[in-house]
Structure formats: C-alpha cells, structure tokens
Design an enzyme around this catalytic site. Structure first.
Site, short mmCIF file in Angstrom:
data_model
loop_
_atom_site.label_atom_id
_atom_site.label_comp_id
_atom_site.label_asym_id
_atom_site.label_seq_id
_atom_site.Cartn_x
_atom_site.Cartn_y
_atom_site.Cartn_z
N LYS A 154 1.07 -1.22 -0.22
CA LYS A 154 0.27 -0.07 0.22
C LYS A 154 0.81 1.22 -0.20
O LYS A 154 2.12 0.91 0.72
CB LYS A 154 -1.16 0.29 1.40
CG LYS A 154 -1.93 0.69 1.45
CD LYS A 154 -2.81 1.24 2.15
CE LYS A 154 -4.10 1.93 2.23
NZ LYS A 154 -4.62 1.87 4.25
N SER A 176 -9.74 1.85 2.89
CA SER A 176 -8.70 2.58 1.97
C SER A 176 -7.83 2.19 1.02
O SER A 176 -7.00 2.32 0.27
CB SER A 176 -7.89 3.86 3.01
OG SER A 176 -7.03 3.29 3.87
N SER A 206 -9.95 -0.34 7.36
CA SER A 206 -9.63 -0.43 6.13
C SER A 206 -8.84 -1.26 4.93
O SER A 206 -8.48 -0.91 4.03
CB SER A 206 -8.79 1.78 5.44
OG SER A 206 -9.60 2.15 5.78
#
Length: 485
Positions: free
Chosen positions: A79, A154, A178
């Site tokens: 990420k 996210s 997330s």
C-alpha cells in the site's frame, strides 16, 4: 490456471522442485498487471526493473539454505502509505507526488529479509481517509467483480490487486476498517492485527492510536504466513508491543469444538442489509455444524463508535498532517509571496477535499473551548467501547458479525454524502477503538458482489481468529471463487 491460484506453501514446494522459477512468478504478476490493471487501477507505481533483477538473483539461490523461508521469491504489493526505499510513496496525495523515501518501513524490511519481491505500490484513499478509494489524487480503483462498483477503502488497491490475481498477497493498513472492508467488498481475506502486533515504523501516520498494518491474501493460511513474517516488537516503534509472536500456522487445526461465539445484536440491527444478515446466520450454522456454539450479546456503546472514531481520528490527523507544509519534502506551491502564504497555498493545493474536511474537524475538536466537550469526551467513550469488548471476552472466544452492512456500492454513488460514506465503516470501527484483532473472510454473494464475515478476537489472540476463519473456509468454497475480467 494462474500460478497465484496455488497456496503459498504449494508455490514454495514448486520452487524447490524446480517446477517454477522466481522469475516466472514475477513474470506472471507483471503479465497480469499488463492485462487487467488498466481496468482495475490497483497499482500506482511498479518496480519492474529491480524486481526482475532480484528475481534472477533468487533463482540462483534456489536450493540453498538461504531459500528455505516460505516467503522466498513470493511477489507482493505494498500500500502506498508504507514507505519503500527508492520507490515513490505518495499516500495517493499530490502533496507527496515527488517523495522518494530513503529508508524502508519495518514491515518492508522484514519482507526483504524474507526474500519476497516487491512488485509495486498500490492505490488508496488519500492519506487512508476514505471507504471507497475514490479519494486518490491519481486514479480510481475499481472492484474486479464489477467494474462499476468501488473496491472499498482505504486499502482498495491492496484488496483489488489480490482479487484480480495481479499479486498473491499485499499489505494494507487499517485505521477504522481499511483492510477488512475492502477485503469484504473484493471477496478476499484481510486481517487487522492487534494494535502493537506489527510495527508502524514507516507507515505514514493518519491516526497513530488506531493505524495498524496487516495482510491481504486469497486464503487464511497465506494470511497467517504473512502475519508471521511482519509481526514482532520493533525498537523503532514505541507502540509496538513486547509480546511473543506465536506460530500462527499451528493454530490451523481444523477444530472448533466447544468454541463459544458471541454475536452482537447491534451488528445485525438497523441498517444492515437482509442478505448480509442471512449470510452471517448461514455462516454461524456452518460453524455450529463443526462443533461451535453461539449466543446473542450486546455491545451497548457501539452506537457511539462512529462519532467517537471520527472525532479521535480527525484530531490525530490534524496533528500528524501538520508536517506537510512544503518546507522539507513533498509538493510546494509556486503561487506564494511569503512563508505564511506558502504554507497556506501548499496545503490548499496539495490536499484533497476529504483530507481538508478531516483536518478542519480535528483542529476544531482540539481547539480551546471545545477540547473537553469533543476530544476528551470521545476518549472517555472509547474506554467504554473497549470495556464492552473486555466484558464479552470474559465468557466468549470470538465475536462474529458482518464486516460491512451492505455489499459494495456503485462508484460515485456516495461521494456527495460523506456521512453515508462514513457509515460503511460502522461495523469495523469498534475493533480499532478497542485495539483488538479482526479478520474478514468471504461468506457469500449478493447480485454477484462478495460479502464478508468478520471474526473478532481478544488482544493478541490472532491464533483463535485464524483457527475459526480456517475452519469456516474449509467448510465453504467462497474463497475459491474468482472474478472474470
């Protein structure tokens, strides 16, 4: 059949039997990215040249003592809020559009030590603020099951990349759901470890008392391998816990006889889709058939979790994001005549709307005259939420409910309604406030879109979560389904 349809253990065996090379695994990843990522939009940056060169090195090491680790040669995506040396890390924000870190996050270093291969950086909501990956400054990530729908957020890029078969595993971060929410939307396995289980050093901070890095994979066993590799105390992170890291794989016994499950009535109440409720009840029947028992319980303060979370996380964000001022690194405006103007214009131009909204909310909650009424009160409610969990865990082994109140929603459907968007995290947020671990595993489909089952455990008891998740996975076939792209 893709190589990534195999479990990590099987890929490891194939490597050592010389049935496949590391360079072929890396090829498979980049080939798949070339085929589908223009549709899915999971990756922001690729590290192809270095990854291929490293794969060749690892091919030569195959069969030696150094190649014994299970993550050896495995391709992985990271990420974009986890810093990677010499590989751009932007947090999907304009304000970090030119930031090339000079060090690795602890989790990235652990993966390098395990000789995995970093394929690239994954799209996300800007600074991890969002539930749909629509808040990225660079691109929109789409749900591989239906490209008209969001992948969640996210960590939408992390979940979508695994679901689309671009990489077998990824790292995400979870502040209020997330990892688990996009894992549910994309039909993959995502774990938020106990706060302190995994080092946050090198994770760009959103809300420091809530953020936690965790693994996203196709199945529970691989998830346990990945958590094993990244866990442990870290002298670079004062909040990482000095607790032993158990052998998570040994927990996958296939036995839940006598296990006591708590099902909070609040998690199956108002706002939760009927099909989602039914999928959870069906999942409980599966676990009952394996020898577990369940009872309905109450988490009475969970109704305050959403308000508590957005006050606390926004307050911490307003402090953490004050470092992005155009002075030391990142984006700097060209439209300023003095220092104060430079600060203002840099932040106005560099941050997106959602980030600005949360900075303003957090600054207000921390301001003189409002601190006691909002921030302090939210901290007190957080304690009550944690105590609710502690009370239930005195009598039960795990808590089970849906990961999200609905399946994925359409792209653009909720962008103009932040409060409705925030409500998507209503079932995941209490876990972060309490600091306990939680996993999402696939448990059904609605109109072709995946649904997720959330299993929550006691502090530092990821082993029990994995045991329950693995038994459920072995008794069902949801994790074997793949989207057609």
């Amino acid at each position: 059949m893709s190589l990534f349809d195999h479990k990590m253990k099987d890929l490891h065996t194939m490597l050592h039997n010389k049935e496949v090379k590391v360079s072929e695994l890396v090829d498979e990843s980049y080939k798949r990215i070339a085929q589908v990522d223009d549709k899915v939009g999971a990756f922001l940056a690729l590290d192809e040249e270095k990854a291929r060169a490293y794969a060749k090195e690892l091919d030569e090491a195959l069969g030696t003592e150094t190649s014994r680790g299970l993550l050896f040669g495995m391709p992985i995506g990271v990420k974009d809020n986890i810093v990677t040396r010499d590989l751009r890390t932007t947090c999907s924000s304009r304000i970090l559009e030119n930031f090339d870190p000079i060090y690795d996050a602890t989790v990235v270093q652990k993966l390098r030590d395990a000789q995995s291969v970093t394929i690239g950086k994954l799209n996300m909501d800007e600074f991890a603020m969002g539930s749909s990956t629509e808040n990225s400054a660079y691109k929109e990530t789409k749900n591989p099951w239906n490209l008209d729908y969001v992948p969640g957020g996210s960590s939408g890029g992390s979940a979508a990349a695994v679901a689309a078969g671009e990489v077998p595993f990824t790292l995400g971060s979870d502040t209020g759901g997330s990892i688990r929410q996009p894992a549910a939307y994309c039909g993959v396995v995502g774990l938020k470890p106990t706060y302190g289980r995994v080092s946050r050093f090198g994770l760009v901070a959103f809300a420091s008392s809530l953020d936690q890095i965790g693994p996203v994979t196709r199945n529970v066993e691989d998830n346990a391998y990945l958590l094993q590799a990244i866990s442990g105390v870290d002298p670079m992170d004062g909040t990482s816990a000095p607790v032993d890291v158990p052998d998570f794989l040994s927990a996958l016994t296939g036995d839940v006889k006598g296990l006591k499950i708590a099902v909070p009535k609040e998690y199956l109440g108002e706002g939760v889709d009927e099909n989602v409720k039914q999928s959870v009840l069906d999942s409980l029947k599966v676990l009952e058939a394996q020898g577990a028992t369940w009872e309905e319980v109450s988490l009475p303060h969970s109704k305050y979790a959403l308000a508590t979370y957005y006050l606390l996380s926004s307050s911490e964000a307003s402090a953490n994001l004050s470092r992005f001022d155009g002075v030391r690194y990142g984006y700097r405006t060209d439209n300023a005549d003095n220092l104060i103007e430079m600060y203002k214009q840099t932040r106005a131009e560099g941050f997106g709307n959602e980030v600005k909204r949360r900075i303003m909310l957090g600054t207000f909650a921390l301001s003189s005259g409002y601190y006691d009424a909002y921030y302090k009160k939210a901290q007190q409610v957080r304690t009550l939420i944690k105590q609710d969990f502690d009370k239930i865990f005195e009598n039960y082994d795990v808590i089970i409910g849906p990961t999200t109140p609905t399946p994925a929603f359409k792209i653009g459907e909720k962008t103009d309604d932040p409060l409705t968007m925030y409500a998507n995290d209503i079932l995941t947020i209490p876990v972060n406030l309490a600091g306990v671990p939680g996993i999402s595993v696939p448990c059904g489909f609605q109109n072709g879109l995946p649904l997720g089952l959330q299993i929550i455990g006691k502090h530092f008891d990821e082993s029990t979560i994995y045991r329950v998740a693995h038994v459920f996975e072995q008794a069902t076939d949801y994790h074997t389904k793949k989207p057609t792209l």
